[in-house]
Design an enzyme around this catalytic site. Structure first.
Site, PDB file in Angstrom:
ATOM      1  N   ILE A 243       0.893  -1.153   0.000  1.00  0.00           N
ATOM      2  CA  ILE A 243       0.000   0.000   0.000  1.00  0.00           C
ATOM      3  C   ILE A 243       0.935   1.207   0.000  1.00  0.00           C
ATOM      4  CG2 ILE A 243      -1.809   1.260   1.217  1.00  0.00           C
ATOM      5  CD1 ILE A 243      -2.754  -1.339   2.405  1.00  0.00           C
ATOM      6  N   PRO A 244       1.136   1.843  -1.154  1.00  0.00           N
ATOM      7  CA  PRO A 244       2.257   2.770  -1.321  1.00  0.00           C
ATOM      8  C   PRO A 244       2.024   4.164  -0.748  1.00  0.00           C
ATOM      9  CG  PRO A 244       1.051   2.590  -3.374  1.00  0.00           C
ATOM     10  CD  PRO A 244       0.398   1.622  -2.424  1.00  0.00           C
ATOM     11  N   CYS A 245       1.965   4.251   0.568  1.00  0.00           N
ATOM     12  CA  CYS A 245       1.788   5.543   1.214  1.00  0.00           C
ATOM     13  C   CYS A 245       2.990   6.455   0.990  1.00  0.00           C
ATOM     14  CB  CYS A 245       1.517   5.369   2.705  1.00  0.00           C
ATOM     15  SG  CYS A 245       2.781   4.436   3.600  1.00  0.00           S
ATOM     16  N   HIS A 246       4.122   5.881   0.580  1.00  0.00           N
ATOM     17  CA  HIS A 246       5.305   6.696   0.299  1.00  0.00           C
ATOM     18  C   HIS A 246       5.127   7.544  -0.953  1.00  0.00           C
ATOM     19  CE1 HIS A 246       5.837   2.885  -1.915  1.00  0.00           C
ATOM     20  NE2 HIS A 246       6.457   3.622  -2.831  1.00  0.00           N
TER      21      HIS A 246
END
Length: 281
Positions: A243-246
């Site tokens: 889950i690419p919160c970056h």
């Protein structure tokens, strides 16, 4: 796959960040971390796929702004297929299941979770999963004991058992090379509020090499002006990288926060940029 030298890489990235306006030479950076220029160049290129000089351009605010401009329509396009569509990371499909309301209220009672610690290109991680999917992927910041305690606090009624063989297979798939084909989706099991789930599912729509702002993410999920609430939900993402919160930045191109450290966020973003914008050195 296994990058035990990530701490040296992180040290170099921090030095590059602090001296980005000076465009430090290879020799200067290598000396800072105690390596010969030849050894450092080889180590860094093995990790990033590009030279330190090329990597430096991916750390600048100017590059972040360029990425934001290039990604302006990414969520709008992604949402044309709806949040129920599969997320995609390289050729890696991700399917999402949320825990039931009863499981949410009981902190996962009767769920059996297996976990393990593993090396990744971005440092050691802790992965936990059930037969229904991955429920946690975090980078180890303050030791393994603290990481386990944080996992137990989120799933306090679940049964935890260490099984590095099973978790290792999942970690191998998550951090596989981009050209490695995946036969079936990686399943995620999420525990959060309805708002958090909506934000996390929206994050799955941001492709590698693209970034969005907190404001754009808020608008995409139908809550314009809720940047702060969206930022809080992003910060509570339980599954790093998948889950690419970056991939969420401030409007001015600033890096914003990251649950597992700003240097690691920069490292992930820059490495993704290098993968997608590879130019011969």
């Amino acid at each position: 796959m296994d990058h035990p030298d990530y701490q040296h890489i992180a040290q170099a990235i921090r030095f590059l960040e602090d001296h980005v306006s000076e465009q430090p030479s290879l020799e200067t950076v290598a000396a800072h971390i105690g390596f010969s220029p030849f050894h450092f160049q080889r180590l860094f290129k093995s990790w990033a796929g590009v030279s330190p000089k090329r990597f430096l351009q991916y750390l600048t605010v100017e590059h972040a702004k360029q990425m934001l401009r290039a990604s302006e329509s990414v969520l709008e396009t992604a949402f044309e297929v709806g949040l129920s569509g599969p997320g995609r990371l390289h050729d890696l499909f991700v399917s999402v299941e949320a825990v039931t309301p009863g499981e949410y209220k009981s902190f996962g009672r009767d769920l059996q979770l297996f976990y393990g610690f593993h090396s990744t290109p971005f440092g050691d991680c802790l992965l936990a999963a059930s037969t229904r999917g991955i429920c946690a992927l975090s980078f180890v910041e303050d030791g393994r004991r603290q990481a386990i305690e944080e996992l137990r606090s989120e799933w306090r009624q679940s049964e935890l058992a260490e099984d590095t063989e099973r978790t290792g297979l999942l970690v191998d798939r998550i951090f596989a090379t981009p050209d490695r084909e995946q036969d079936e989706p990686l399943r995620l099991l999420l525990k959060g509020t309805n708002f958090q789930l909506k934000v996390w599912e929206a994050l799955l729509k941001i492709p590698e090499g693209r970034v969005v702002t907190y404001g754009a993410l808020a608008e995409a999920i139908g809550h314009p002006g809720a940047q702060r609430a969206v930022g809080t939900a992003v910060g509570h993402n339980p599954i790093a990288c998948l889950i690419p919160c970056h991939r969420v930045l401030r409007t001015d191109g600033g890096i914003g926060g990251y649950r597992w450290g700003i240097t690691r966020k920069r490292a992930i973003l820059a490495r993704e940029a290098a993968n997608n914008l590879r130019i011969p050195d």
